[in-house]
Design a protein around this motif. Structure first.
Motif, PDB file in Angstrom:
ATOM      1  N   ASN A   6       0.831  -1.214   0.000  1.00 38.82           N
ATOM      2  CA  ASN A   6       0.000   0.000   0.000  1.00 38.82           C
ATOM      3  C   ASN A   6       0.861   1.259   0.000  1.00 38.82           C
ATOM      4  N   ASP A   7       1.948   1.213   0.812  1.00 39.77           N
ATOM      5  CA  ASP A   7       2.856   2.364   0.865  1.00 39.77           C
ATOM      6  C   ASP A   7       3.416   2.661  -0.519  1.00 39.77           C
ATOM      7  N   ILE A   8       3.873   1.610  -1.186  1.00 39.38           N
ATOM      8  CA  ILE A   8       4.484   1.778  -2.506  1.00 39.38           C
ATOM      9  C   ILE A   8       3.453   2.338  -3.496  1.00 39.38           C
ATOM     10  N   MET A   9       2.232   1.812  -3.415  1.00 38.38           N
ATOM     11  CA  MET A   9       1.161   2.298  -4.296  1.00 38.38           C
ATOM     12  C   MET A   9       0.899   3.782  -4.070  1.00 38.38           C
ATOM     13  N   LEU A  10       0.880   4.166  -2.801  1.00 39.83           N
ATOM     14  CA  LEU A  10       0.624   5.570  -2.436  1.00 39.83           C
ATOM     15  C   LEU A  10       1.702   6.479  -3.013  1.00 39.83           C
ATOM     16  N   VAL A  11       2.966   6.083  -2.786  1.00 37.58           N
ATOM     17  CA  VAL A  11       4.086   6.884  -3.281  1.00 37.58           C
ATOM     18  C   VAL A  11       4.057   6.953  -4.810  1.00 37.58           C
ATOM     19  N   ALA A  12       3.749   5.821  -5.436  1.00 40.02           N
ATOM     20  CA  ALA A  12       3.682   5.796  -6.900  1.00 40.02           C
ATOM     21  C   ALA A  12       2.577   6.727  -7.400  1.00 40.02           C
ATOM     22  N   ALA A  13       1.447   6.746  -6.696  1.00 36.23           N
ATOM     23  CA  ALA A  13       0.330   7.605  -7.096  1.00 36.23           C
ATOM     24  C   ALA A  13       0.722   9.078  -7.007  1.00 36.23           C
ATOM     25  N   ILE A  14       1.407   9.449  -5.910  1.00 42.26           N
ATOM     26  CA  ILE A  14       1.846  10.845  -5.760  1.00 42.26           C
ATOM     27  C   ILE A  14       2.831  11.202  -6.869  1.00 42.26           C
ATOM     28  N   GLY A  15       3.765  10.280  -7.148  1.00 38.49           N
ATOM     29  CA  GLY A  15       4.739  10.509  -8.214  1.00 38.49           C
ATOM     30  C   GLY A  15       4.060  10.704  -9.553  1.00 38.49           C
ATOM     31  N   PHE A  16       3.037   9.895  -9.795  1.00 41.05           N
ATOM     32  CA  PHE A  16       2.296   9.975 -11.055  1.00 41.05           C
ATOM     33  C   PHE A  16       1.583  11.325 -11.178  1.00 41.05           C
ATOM     34  N   ILE A  17       0.953  11.769 -10.096  1.00 41.54           N
ATOM     35  CA  ILE A  17       0.256  13.064 -10.103  1.00 41.54           C
ATOM     36  C   ILE A  17       1.244  14.198 -10.364  1.00 41.54           C
ATOM     37  N   ALA A  18       2.428  14.108  -9.699  1.00 38.60           N
ATOM     38  CA  ALA A  18       3.452  15.142  -9.893  1.00 38.60           C
ATOM     39  C   ALA A  18       3.879  15.194 -11.357  1.00 38.60           C
ATOM     40  N   LEU A  19       4.082  14.026 -11.942  1.00 39.51           N
ATOM     41  CA  LEU A  19       4.495  13.929 -13.339  1.00 39.51           C
ATOM     42  C   LEU A  19       3.427  14.509 -14.262  1.00 39.51           C
ATOM     43  N   LEU A  20       2.188  14.165 -13.983  1.00 45.30           N
ATOM     44  CA  LEU A  20       1.050  14.632 -14.781  1.00 45.30           C
ATOM     45  C   LEU A  20       0.951  16.158 -14.719  1.00 45.30           C
ATOM     46  N   LEU A  21       1.083  16.677 -13.516  1.00 46.91           N
ATOM     47  CA  LEU A  21       0.994  18.121 -13.294  1.00 46.91           C
ATOM     48  C   LEU A  21       2.120  18.837 -14.042  1.00 46.91           C
ATOM     49  N   TRP A  22       3.315  18.269 -13.935  1.00 50.09           N
ATOM     50  CA  TRP A  22       4.463  18.854 -14.604  1.00 50.09           C
ATOM     51  C   TRP A  22       4.250  18.854 -16.121  1.00 50.09           C
ATOM     52  N   LEU A  23       3.687  17.740 -16.610  1.00 50.90           N
ATOM     53  CA  LEU A  23       3.418  17.587 -18.038  1.00 50.90           C
ATOM     54  C   LEU A  23       2.416  18.637 -18.514  1.00 50.90           C
ATOM     55  N   ILE A  24       1.354  18.845 -17.721  1.00 51.01           N
ATOM     56  CA  ILE A  24       0.335  19.843 -18.067  1.00 51.01           C
ATOM     57  C   ILE A  24       0.957  21.234 -18.134  1.00 51.01           C
ATOM     58  N   ILE A  25       1.781  21.550 -17.122  1.00 51.46           N
ATOM     59  CA  ILE A  25       2.443  22.852 -17.101  1.00 51.46           C
ATOM     60  C   ILE A  25       3.377  22.983 -18.310  1.00 51.46           C
ATOM     61  N   TYR A  26       4.083  21.903 -18.616  1.00 53.02           N
ATOM     62  CA  TYR A  26       5.048  21.892 -19.716  1.00 53.02           C
ATOM     63  C   TYR A  26       4.353  22.113 -21.061  1.00 53.02           C
ATOM     64  N   ILE A  27       3.222  21.458 -21.255  1.00 49.81           N
ATOM     65  CA  ILE A  27       2.510  21.545 -22.531  1.00 49.81           C
ATOM     66  C   ILE A  27       1.826  22.903 -22.709  1.00 49.81           C
ATOM     67  N   THR A  28       1.220  23.400 -21.623  1.00 49.74           N
ATOM     68  CA  THR A  28       0.442  24.625 -21.748  1.00 49.74           C
ATOM     69  C   THR A  28       1.279  25.904 -21.661  1.00 49.74           C
ATOM     70  N   ARG A  29       2.581  25.773 -21.442  1.00 52.43           N
ATOM     71  CA  ARG A  29       3.372  26.982 -21.273  1.00 52.43           C
ATOM     72  C   ARG A  29       3.584  27.689 -22.619  1.00 52.43           C
ATOM     73  N   SER A  30       3.823  28.980 -22.534  1.00 49.40           N
ATOM     74  CA  SER A  30       4.124  29.728 -23.746  1.00 49.40           C
ATOM     75  C   SER A  30       5.235  30.711 -23.432  1.00 49.40           C
ATOM     76  N   GLU A  31       6.024  31.059 -24.456  1.00 48.34           N
ATOM     77  CA  GLU A  31       7.138  31.966 -24.235  1.00 48.34           C
ATOM     78  C   GLU A  31       6.627  33.346 -23.865  1.00 48.34           C
ATOM     79  N   GLY A  32       7.260  33.965 -22.895  1.00 51.07           N
ATOM     80  CA  GLY A  32       6.849  35.294 -22.491  1.00 51.07           C
ATOM     81  C   GLY A  32       7.511  36.363 -23.338  1.00 51.07           C
TER      82      GLY A  32
END
Lengths: 122, 168
Positions: A6-32
């Motif tokens: 369960n611990d490993i699953m929890l940590v993996a889930a948090i890691g996945f969310i972090a990755l997803l969030l980073w990906l969203i920020i990465y894709i939606t960014r635009s040059e200032g």
């Protein structure tokens, strides 16, 4: 053991969310287009990102030196004790910022994209 | 609800709160600067997790909240208090829920606690500074919070196992 799984699953889930969030920020960014400098909540100046420049930001007995080069902004030197702003690296995308808490200096990238935040503040 | 604290319980609270405060102070003394504000170890959480497993919900809440209040009065200001309090409260609630399910070891509880502390603080900062831009820090804080939380959880797990409940 079941708990370990369960611990490993929890940590993996948090890691996945972090990755997803980073990906969203990465894709939606635009040059200032501009660098906006604020000192203690008040606007200090706005500078174009496409022109190389070195800006001396003078605060209340404190200073930060902002360098704009090759479309990127970074803090080269600062009078603050922790130098966190110098370690925050180069910024170029809309919404990125460098914050120096002791000197109350905020350097942020604005323009370029269609940020709702900018639409409100302008 | 208990009517009165026994002398032993008062000593217990005093010991654990001061231990948590010393750990916060030690962490504050370590020069540990990363580009992203909010990245930290969270040593005081060892005491909170220990309390959560060995003493009880109420005790964990008292220890955590008193630590935050006392540390802010001594070293911080109103802003620091709000940041710390929002992080500590969210972290406590999440850890409590995970603890109550009985499906996680202190390591999982610690990881969730570390992450939720960071989330609580960043939400508070977003409200106080009225900017959504802080969300850019979140991916880094999620990872750093998890790693720090695992370390803290492992330490707390060892302590929970080694320290006899009757001697605490």
């Amino acid at each position: 053991m079941k708990k370990r799984k369960n611990d490993i699953m929890l940590v993996a889930a948090i890691g996945f969310i972090a990755l997803l969030l980073w990906l969203i920020i990465y894709i939606t960014r635009s040059e200032g287009a501009f660098v906006r400098v604020t000192v203690d909540g008040g606007e200090y100046g706005t500078y174009p990102l496409d022109a190389d420049a070195e800006i001396f930001i003078r605060g209340d007995g404190a200073y930060n030196i902002l360098v704009i080069k090759d479309g990127e902004a970074a803090v080269l030197d600062a009078s603050c004790p922790d130098k966190l702003c110098m370690h925050q690296g180069k910024i170029r995308y809309d919404g990125q910022s460098i914050i120096c808490l002791p000197n109350k200096v905020v350097v942020e990238i604005v323009g370029g994209g269609q940020s709702e935040y900018d639409a409100v503040t302008r | 609800m208990k009517k009165r604290l026994t002398g032993k319980e008062i000593a217990e609270y005093g010991l654990l709160i001061s231990l948590a405060m010393v750990l916060s102070y030690v962490e504050y003394m370590i020069p540990f600067s990363v580009a992203v504000p909010g990245v930290k170890l969270g040593l005081a959480n060892i005491v909170v997790i220990f309390a959560l497993y060995r003493l009880g919900t109420f005790q964990a809440f008292v220890i955590s909240l008193l630590r935050v209040l006392l540390m802010s009065f001594m070293f911080g200001n109103a802003f620091a208090l709000m940041y710390s309090l929002s992080g500590a409260l969210l972290s406590l609630c999440i850890m409590l829920v995970l603890r109550k399910t009985g499906r996680f070891s202190p390591v999982g509880v610690g990881a969730a606690g570390g992450v939720s502390h960071n989330i609580g603080q960043i939400l508070c900062a977003m409200v106080l500074l009225e900017t959504k831009r802080l969300i850019y820090y979140l991916p880094v804080l999620l990872i750093s919070g998890t790693i720090a939380g695992i370390v803290i959880g492992v330490i707390a797990g060892i302590l929970i196992k080694r320290l006899d409940p009757k001697q605490v």
